[in-house]
Write a protein that holds these residues in place. Sequence first.
Motif, PDB file in Angstrom:
ATOM      1  N   ASN A   1       0.803  -1.224   0.000  1.00  0.00           N
ATOM      2  CA  ASN A   1       0.000   0.000   0.000  1.00  0.00           C
ATOM      3  C   ASN A   1       0.836   1.275   0.000  1.00  0.00           C
ATOM      4  O   ASN A   1       0.321   2.345   0.364  1.00  0.00           O
ATOM      5  CB  ASN A   1      -0.914   0.001   1.227  1.00  0.00           C
TER       6      ASN A   1
ATOM      7  N   THR B   1       0.077   8.814  -1.396  1.00  0.00           N
ATOM      8  CA  THR B   1      -0.866   9.710  -2.063  1.00  0.00           C
ATOM      9  C   THR B   1      -1.801  10.354  -1.054  1.00  0.00           C
ATOM     10  O   THR B   1      -2.084  11.564  -1.118  1.00  0.00           O
ATOM     11  CB  THR B   1      -1.675   8.940  -3.115  1.00  0.00           C
ATOM     12  N   ASP B   2      -2.246   9.567  -0.102  1.00  0.00           N
ATOM     13  CA  ASP B   2      -3.124  10.103   0.940  1.00  0.00           C
ATOM     14  C   ASP B   2      -2.405  11.172   1.763  1.00  0.00           C
ATOM     15  O   ASP B   2      -2.984  12.226   2.073  1.00  0.00           O
ATOM     16  CB  ASP B   2      -3.591   8.955   1.841  1.00  0.00           C
TER      17      ASP B   2
ATOM     18  N   LYS C   1      -0.588   4.110  -2.199  1.00  0.00           N
ATOM     19  CA  LYS C   1      -1.882   4.537  -1.651  1.00  0.00           C
ATOM     20  C   LYS C   1      -1.691   5.452  -0.453  1.00  0.00           C
ATOM     21  O   LYS C   1      -2.304   6.535  -0.367  1.00  0.00           O
ATOM     22  CB  LYS C   1      -2.691   3.306  -1.262  1.00  0.00           C
ATOM     23  N   TYR C   2      -0.839   5.034   0.478  1.00  0.00           N
ATOM     24  CA  TYR C   2      -0.657   5.831   1.696  1.00  0.00           C
ATOM     25  C   TYR C   2       0.116   7.118   1.414  1.00  0.00           C
ATOM     26  O   TYR C   2      -0.168   8.168   2.008  1.00  0.00           O
ATOM     27  CB  TYR C   2       0.060   5.003   2.763  1.00  0.00           C
TER      28      TYR C   2
ATOM     29  N   ALA D   1       2.977   1.069   5.348  1.00  0.00           N
ATOM     30  CA  ALA D   1       2.762   0.079   4.291  1.00  0.00           C
ATOM     31  C   ALA D   1       3.794  -1.036   4.343  1.00  0.00           C
ATOM     32  O   ALA D   1       3.469  -2.213   4.131  1.00  0.00           O
ATOM     33  CB  ALA D   1       2.802   0.775   2.931  1.00  0.00           C
TER      34      ALA D   1
END
Length: 387
Positions: free
Chosen positions: A15, A21-22, A18-19, A260
């Motif tokens: 991830n 980007t968050d 994903k993390y 992640a």
Amino acid sequence: MDKFIPLSVPNFNGNELKYLTDAVKTEWVSAGGAYVDRFEYEFAAYVNTETAVACQSGTAGLHLALILAGVEAGHEVIAPTLTFIAAVNPVRYLNAHPVFMDCDDSLCLDMAKLKKFCQDECHFIDNQLINKSTGRQIKAIVVVHIFGNMAHMEAVMDIAQAYNLKVIEDATEALGTYSLAGRYQGKYTGTIADIGVYSFNGNKIITTGGGGMLVSRDPGIMKRAKYLSTQAKDDAVYFRHNEIGYNYRMTNLQAALGVAQLEQLENFIAIKQQNYRIYQSRINNGLNGLKILTFRKDIRPNYWFYSLYIENPDKYSRKKIMESLAQDNIQTRPLWGLIHEQKPYLTNQAFMIEKAFSYYNRVVNLPCSSNLSAGDVDRVIKKISSL
């Protein structure tokens, strides 16, 4: 030419994006944000400590750990000569002095020589260990868990208790390694001594690009570690600082990677164990004069590095092995140059250094990334077999 097989590189199959980007979308990218807190909480849960404090690097963590252990200018700190130099440089940041110790067959600190040094080369006066040859007080021991192995912690903690020494565990290479037996059964590296330090450099088993973590069973130490790592800020509104602090806090972007990576740690260890066993089985059983060094039997190692040991130096040379594999686009590396032989440390005391020389001259570290394929392992072994 065949594809390049690196020594040890990150595995970003979870991830991470994903993390990250968050974290970017929240605009918390510097030394603050939800991912820093989350990484600390989840890391502490993994190693079974109450809290953890994230910082900019393993080296920064070791610097803080020495301060928290009470090391000051003029003190001495016992440290291994066989380790990466970052384990020792922070001693000099504080104008203290390292005393170098030999390794045993685990490549970690030789506890028998450590005990002999304390008994024979020092005086224990007024609850202080004084080096006979320098007259300085020895304040602490830095014990390094080399390549994912585990130093003999029962021995070092007994010695430390007997001589009123603080112990700092450099677990920068050994996240995930834990004891299977004895007094510290079930305890992870980094959680046994007064303070433990981890690294998330790019070549470590999990990475945040850079970054480190501190743990301690003493909540007071952890509170002070966070305080010092955030510029010793006593009043965040009016910027009051009552001590010298450091800009050592981990960034939210690094921590997002860390969260992640931590999710995948046990899977990484399983892959590394599988590849290690292939290396060990085929080299130890099929090549006379070479072997893969084993880990201690009473631990669950994280299998970070795979060390090829030259039993027969008349048949094999470290230089030839490394050059031959490099010609086949396979990256290897030797052990670090022994620290007591490095220019900044030539005048520091080194006690009965013997075994470290042998291992330095005879060890080649082989590719060990957690994304190493079975075909990659086979290619490395075949190249070594052809020498």
